[in-house]
Write a protein that holds these residues in place. Structure first.
Motif, PDB file in Angstrom:
ATOM      1  N   GLY A 373       0.845  -1.213  -0.034  1.00  0.00           N
ATOM      2  CA  GLY A 373       0.060  -0.076   0.080  1.00  0.00           C
ATOM      3  C   GLY A 373       0.758   1.346  -0.099  1.00  0.00           C
ATOM      4  N   LYS A 374       1.912   1.276  -0.751  1.00  0.00           N
ATOM      5  CA  LYS A 374       3.066   2.622  -0.554  1.00  0.00           C
ATOM      6  C   LYS A 374       2.597   3.226  -1.777  1.00  0.00           C
ATOM      7  N   GLY A 375       1.924   2.727  -2.777  1.00  0.00           N
ATOM      8  CA  GLY A 375       1.792   3.439  -3.834  1.00  0.00           C
ATOM      9  C   GLY A 375       2.825   3.175  -5.023  1.00  0.00           C
ATOM     10  N   PRO A 376       2.787   3.438  -6.198  1.00  0.00           N
ATOM     11  CA  PRO A 376       3.972   3.096  -7.222  1.00  0.00           C
ATOM     12  C   PRO A 376       5.173   3.772  -6.890  1.00  0.00           C
ATOM     13  N   LEU A 377       6.264   2.879  -7.558  1.00  0.00           N
ATOM     14  CA  LEU A 377       7.638   3.438  -6.889  1.00  0.00           C
ATOM     15  C   LEU A 377       7.905   4.454  -8.160  1.00  0.00           C
ATOM     16  N   TRP A 378       8.791   5.407  -7.327  1.00  0.00           N
ATOM     17  CA  TRP A 378       8.855   6.804  -8.033  1.00  0.00           C
ATOM     18  C   TRP A 378       9.958   6.548  -9.272  1.00  0.00           C
ATOM     19  N   GLY A 379       9.503   7.101 -10.713  1.00  0.00           N
ATOM     20  CA  GLY A 379      10.176   6.796 -11.460  1.00  0.00           C
ATOM     21  C   GLY A 379      10.164   5.519 -12.292  1.00  0.00           C
ATOM     22  N   TYR A 380       9.200   4.860 -11.896  1.00  0.00           N
ATOM     23  CA  TYR A 380       9.329   3.342 -12.418  1.00  0.00           C
ATOM     24  C   TYR A 380       8.889   3.336 -13.829  1.00  0.00           C
ATOM     25  N   TYR A 381       8.190   3.908 -14.458  1.00  0.00           N
ATOM     26  CA  TYR A 381       7.932   3.723 -15.826  1.00  0.00           C
ATOM     27  C   TYR A 381       9.200   4.245 -16.649  1.00  0.00           C
ATOM     28  N   GLU A 382       9.509   5.349 -16.335  1.00  0.00           N
ATOM     29  CA  GLU A 382      10.701   5.740 -16.989  1.00  0.00           C
ATOM     30  C   GLU A 382      12.209   4.742 -16.745  1.00  0.00           C
ATOM     31  N   GLU A 383      12.117   4.173 -15.575  1.00  0.00           N
ATOM     32  CA  GLU A 383      13.386   3.230 -15.342  1.00  0.00           C
ATOM     33  C   GLU A 383      13.296   1.940 -16.218  1.00  0.00           C
ATOM     34  N   ILE A 384      12.101   1.345 -16.077  1.00  0.00           N
ATOM     35  CA  ILE A 384      11.756   0.114 -16.722  1.00  0.00           C
ATOM     36  C   ILE A 384      11.819   0.221 -18.085  1.00  0.00           C
ATOM     37  N   PHE A 385      11.382   1.327 -18.729  1.00  0.00           N
ATOM     38  CA  PHE A 385      11.589   1.607 -20.267  1.00  0.00           C
ATOM     39  C   PHE A 385      13.234   1.857 -20.480  1.00  0.00           C
ATOM     40  N   GLY A 386      13.792   2.525 -19.679  1.00  0.00           N
ATOM     41  CA  GLY A 386      15.181   2.683 -19.862  1.00  0.00           C
ATOM     42  C   GLY A 386      16.049   1.312 -20.083  1.00  0.00           C
ATOM     43  N   THR A 387      15.912   0.460 -19.011  1.00  0.00           N
ATOM     44  CA  THR A 387      16.538  -0.927 -18.812  1.00  0.00           C
ATOM     45  C   THR A 387      15.750  -1.789 -19.814  1.00  0.00           C
ATOM     46  N   SER A 388      14.825  -1.603 -20.372  1.00  0.00           N
ATOM     47  CA  SER A 388      14.135  -2.464 -21.453  1.00  0.00           C
ATOM     48  C   SER A 388      15.036  -2.300 -22.505  1.00  0.00           C
ATOM     49  N   ILE A 389      15.475  -1.326 -22.877  1.00  0.00           N
ATOM     50  CA  ILE A 389      16.170  -0.845 -24.247  1.00  0.00           C
ATOM     51  C   ILE A 389      17.589  -1.631 -24.100  1.00  0.00           C
ATOM     52  N   LEU A 390      18.029  -2.055 -22.873  1.00  0.00           N
ATOM     53  CA  LEU A 390      19.116  -3.093 -22.967  1.00  0.00           C
ATOM     54  C   LEU A 390      18.989  -4.194 -23.640  1.00  0.00           C
ATOM     55  N   ILE A 391      17.736  -4.830 -23.171  1.00  0.00           N
ATOM     56  CA  ILE A 391      17.419  -5.924 -23.706  1.00  0.00           C
ATOM     57  C   ILE A 391      17.376  -6.032 -25.442  1.00  0.00           C
ATOM     58  N   VAL A 392      16.640  -4.971 -25.866  1.00  0.00           N
ATOM     59  CA  VAL A 392      16.646  -4.991 -27.303  1.00  0.00           C
ATOM     60  C   VAL A 392      17.948  -4.727 -27.876  1.00  0.00           C
TER      61      VAL A 392
END
Length: 423
Positions: A373-392
């Protein structure tokens, strides 16, 4: 010339599989981009395309290639039917790749999906006829994998009646989907990659330990389907069935470890560093998956786990990117179908693994934040998009490295002590 043509053909198969994987990863990256910058793209349609191309264009076809190469006698594997079947199956994958983003589940995507299932039946029949003369440990695993693949499709054939009788929101429809996914991932895919992994040990595996592992894992696979069913059917019996299945699965992998422990030193000695890394990724992901399944036995966590999207995605990627892809990459590099001497491959593997690990951490941390119940992780969407680039990027480099890889003859063994693989 015929041998060179055959080797070139299988190289084109591998390039095709990685092309599918790369397209699936780009779709996944686009889905994460949409959270940051919304576009006029149907997210649900794109999700269907991503999952189908990843499962059927990467995992299924790559297993297809390795079964033909390592489990069929040379004269059988070189029959034209296997090449023809591969390319017709790839045509079905491309059909799904194009139709799902445009229309989701509709006429053309259903036609191509059905086509893929029917072609998989042909493949199973051919492999059963041509490749199951032996009854070694890894052959038994592969035989059961093929049976699970056919068995899983019962869920698909139930989708039509489920929609016509009760609709897409019905428990029947949802259970049919979960049935298919469970026996695809935990049956067909998992048993196949374990068979390929254990093949290299030949007759070094202690038979009694394997028998216990084999039987327990089959029983556990059937019992643990109770967990996704329990999301749609309230019955305490399902919880008990899943608990028994998860415990049996844990015991099975304890025997898996005991079975391999005497061979670990020999095995590690004969592997290059890149192969050790990807096999390490696969084995760590496998035991982490088993641990997570134990955690969801906690009543409250089990009830909400399927309601937190990041938990679901993290668990699916743990299986597909960690376990299945980890083992497949290990077999490909070990058998020199991918060259561990390639600088592009080594960099690509590191990018892929780093991207995978960081995205998994982000997914499970985000899930934990939501669970408490602490709400979303700060900067989550930006961070996971950036790290997903590494997979590609990693997959792009791995794919590029294949063009410079010289295919070895089919006679080369998967056993790491083979001098052709270790010199």
């Amino acid at each position: 010339m015929k041998l060179l043509s055959k080797m070139s053909s299988q190289k084109s198969w591998i390039i095709c599989c990685f092309f599918n994987f790369l397209i699936a990863s780009l779709m996944g990256l686009l889905m994460r981009y949409l959270y940051l910058f919304p576009l006029n793209i149907n997210y649900s349609f794109l999700l269907h395309a991503h999952s189908h191309v990843a499962m059927l264009g990467w995992a299924y076809l790559m297993i297809y290639v390795l079964i033909v190469r390592f489990y069929l006698p040379k004269e059988k594997g070189e029959k034209p039917i296997y090449s023809q079947l591969f390319w017709v199956t790839e045509f079905a994958v491309i059909g799904m790749m194009v139709s799902f983003p445009i229309q989701g589940y509709a006429l053309f995507s259903i036609v191509f999906s059905t086509m893929h299932i029917l072609l998989s039946y042909v493949f199973c029949w051919l492999v059963w006829k041509d490749g199951f003369k032996d009854r070694t440990s890894h052959h038994k695993l592969l035989l059961v994998a093929v049976l699970f693949m056919v068995f899983s499709t019962l869920g698909v054939w139930c989708l039509g009646p489920a929609v016509s009788m009760l609709g897409k929101q019905s428990a029947f429809y949802q259970i049919a989907i979960q049935f298919f996914l469970h026996f695809q991932f935990n049956g067909w895919f998992l048993f196949s990659v374990l068979a390929l992994f254990l093949k290299q040990f030949d007759d070094k595996i202690e038979k009694k330990a394997f028998k216990i592992f084999f039987i327990l894992l089959i029983v556990a696979t059937f019992l643990t389907v109770a967990f996704p069913i329990s999301w749609y059917v309230e019955n305490n019996l399902l919880s008990w069935i899943n608990t028994i299945g998860v415990v049996l699965q844990l015991v099975a992998f304890v025997y898996f470890y005991k079975m391999l422990k005497p061979q670990i030193a020999w095995f590690k000695t004969n592997l290059d560093s890149t192969t050790k890394i990807v096999y390490g990724l696969a084995l760590c992901s496998l035991f982490l998956k088993t641990g997570i399944q134990l955690l969801v036995l906690i009543p409250n966590l089990g009830e909400v786990s399927h309601q937190i999207r990041s938990f679901i995605i993290g668990f699916i990627h743990l299986t597909t990117l960690g376990i299945i892809t980890g083992f497949l990459l290990g077999v490909l590099i070990q058998s020199k179908l991918l060259s561990h001497q390639s600088y592009l491959l080594r960099i690509g593997i590191k990018c892929f693994i780093f991207g995978y690990i960081i995205t998994e951490v982000l997914l499970f941390v985000q899930g934990g934040f939501l669970y408490f119940g602490k709400g979303p992780l700060w900067g989550y969407y930006e961070e996971i998009f950036g790290t997903s680039i590494l997979i590609v990027v990693g997959l792009s480099l791995i794919t590029a490295s294949i063009f410079k890889t010289k295919m070895l003859p089919k006679e080369v063994s998967l056993n790491p002590s083979n001098s052709e693989l270790t010199k």
